[in-house]
Design an enzyme around this catalytic site. Structure first.
Site, PDB file in Angstrom:
ATOM      1  N   SER A   9       0.863  -1.189   0.000  1.00  0.00           N
ATOM      2  CA  SER A   9       0.000   0.000   0.000  1.00  0.00           C
ATOM      3  C   SER A   9       0.893   1.231   0.000  1.00  0.00           C
ATOM      4  O   SER A   9       1.515   1.555   1.010  1.00  0.00           O
ATOM      5  CB  SER A   9      -0.907  -0.002   1.231  1.00  0.00           C
ATOM      6  N   HIS A  34      -0.307  -0.951  -4.873  1.00  0.00           N
ATOM      7  CA  HIS A  34      -1.664  -0.536  -4.496  1.00  0.00           C
ATOM      8  C   HIS A  34      -1.663   0.955  -4.173  1.00  0.00           C
ATOM      9  O   HIS A  34      -0.918   1.415  -3.297  1.00  0.00           O
ATOM     10  CB  HIS A  34      -2.115  -1.332  -3.264  1.00  0.00           C
ATOM     11  N   ASP A  36      -4.017   4.236  -3.150  1.00  0.00           N
ATOM     12  CA  ASP A  36      -5.287   4.717  -2.610  1.00  0.00           C
ATOM     13  C   ASP A  36      -5.543   6.147  -3.053  1.00  0.00           C
ATOM     14  O   ASP A  36      -4.705   7.027  -2.845  1.00  0.00           O
ATOM     15  CB  ASP A  36      -5.274   4.665  -1.074  1.00  0.00           C
ATOM     16  N   MET A  38      -8.307   9.111  -2.413  1.00  0.00           N
ATOM     17  CA  MET A  38      -9.409   9.505  -1.520  1.00  0.00           C
ATOM     18  C   MET A  38      -9.800  10.950  -1.791  1.00  0.00           C
ATOM     19  O   MET A  38      -8.950  11.770  -2.153  1.00  0.00           O
ATOM     20  CB  MET A  38      -8.997   9.349  -0.055  1.00  0.00           C
ATOM     21  N   HIS A  67      -7.306   2.154  -5.966  1.00  0.00           N
ATOM     22  CA  HIS A  67      -8.468   1.983  -5.097  1.00  0.00           C
ATOM     23  C   HIS A  67      -9.149   3.340  -4.964  1.00  0.00           C
ATOM     24  O   HIS A  67      -8.657   4.221  -4.255  1.00  0.00           O
ATOM     25  CB  HIS A  67      -8.000   1.447  -3.745  1.00  0.00           C
ATOM     26  N   MET A  69     -11.480   5.486  -3.470  1.00  0.00           N
ATOM     27  CA  MET A  69     -12.348   5.753  -2.314  1.00  0.00           C
ATOM     28  C   MET A  69     -12.932   7.151  -2.486  1.00  0.00           C
ATOM     29  O   MET A  69     -12.654   8.075  -1.715  1.00  0.00           O
ATOM     30  CB  MET A  69     -11.543   5.620  -1.020  1.00  0.00           C
ATOM     31  N   MET A 138     -12.548  -4.814   2.760  1.00  0.00           N
ATOM     32  CA  MET A 138     -11.907  -3.905   3.704  1.00  0.00           C
ATOM     33  C   MET A 138     -12.053  -4.489   5.105  1.00  0.00           C
ATOM     34  O   MET A 138     -13.166  -4.696   5.585  1.00  0.00           O
ATOM     35  CB  MET A 138     -12.541  -2.519   3.632  1.00  0.00           C
ATOM     36  N   ASP A 174      -7.716  -5.916   2.612  1.00  0.00           N
ATOM     37  CA  ASP A 174      -7.022  -4.643   2.807  1.00  0.00           C
ATOM     38  C   ASP A 174      -7.366  -4.089   4.179  1.00  0.00           C
ATOM     39  O   ASP A 174      -8.523  -3.796   4.468  1.00  0.00           O
ATOM     40  CB  ASP A 174      -7.444  -3.654   1.719  1.00  0.00           C
TER      41      ASP A 174
END
Length: 215
Positions: A9, A34, A36, A38, A67, A69, A138, A174
């Protein structure tokens, strides 16, 4: 026990030296990077930026997953696909036209995934299971690193692994994935593990040593 996908991550990486950290993780045997993203709205935090994604993409040929979000991910999946994302995860509850968004991801030649928050039931997404390549559970409330593993999510993981026999997706996890969780969940049939501070980053051992032990 299935073959593991080990996925650092990158929000936990060394942002003062992100390029070299990515190179080191690549050489150490990372399977998927990975990232993220957001928006401070769907989850109460802001994640990595487009420039971070672009940097990581330029220094590794390994697959990168994104990912999302964020609310209305359908507005952005094409952009991330064009930037070089190989796998794109969306949260179904954040998209009013989720099947259309998954179709856009596939039409770009990318792998489509859905991410399930701890409070999102399998029943709410069961119709989507034939449409995806990955289902990511999650195991913490999304948005922040350093949380504790939510044990009640294991029942959901078990059910999704069982259902995967009827479909064509891999189960990923995750959130607070410590080495003991990699071992126990791999034995249950989980394919991929998003690795953060619980198992990979901020340790005295090298990335290579840690990833070899996790395998």
């Amino acid at each position: 026990m299935v073959e593991k996908l080990l996925c650092p991550s990158m929000m936990c990486a060394d942002f003062g030296n992100l390029k070299q950290d990515t190179i080191n993780l690549d050489k150490a045997g990372t399977d998927i990077f990975h990232i993220d993203i957001m928006d401070g709205d769907f989850v109460p935090n802001f994640g990595m930026g487009l420039q971070d994604f672009e940097l990581i993409r330029t220094v590794t040929d390994k697959p990168i997953d994104v990912h999302l979000m964020i609310n209305n991910p359908g507005k952005y999946v094409g952009m991330f696909a064009d930037m070089g994302a190989d796998i794109i995860y969306i949260h179904p509850e954040a998209d009013q036209q989720v099947t259309r968004t998954l179709d856009v991801i596939k039409s770009k030649g990318k792998k489509a995934g859905i991410a399930l928050n701890p409070g999102t039931s399998i029943a709410a997404v069961k119709e989507l299971l034939p449409l995806v390549d990955y289902v990511m559970v999650m195991t913490v409330n999304p948005g922040f690193a350093g949380q504790s593993f939510l044990d009640f999510t294991v029942d959901k993981i078990d059910e999704l692994v069982a259902l995967s026999e009827n479909y064509n997706y891999d189960v990923m996890v995750d959130g607070a994935i410590a080495p003991d969780k990699v071992e126990s969940l791999s034995e249950k049939g989980v394919k991929g593990f998003i690795l953060g501070t619980s198992s990979l980053f901020g340790k005295e051992e090298s990335y290579e040593t840690i990833l070899q032990k996790l395998r």
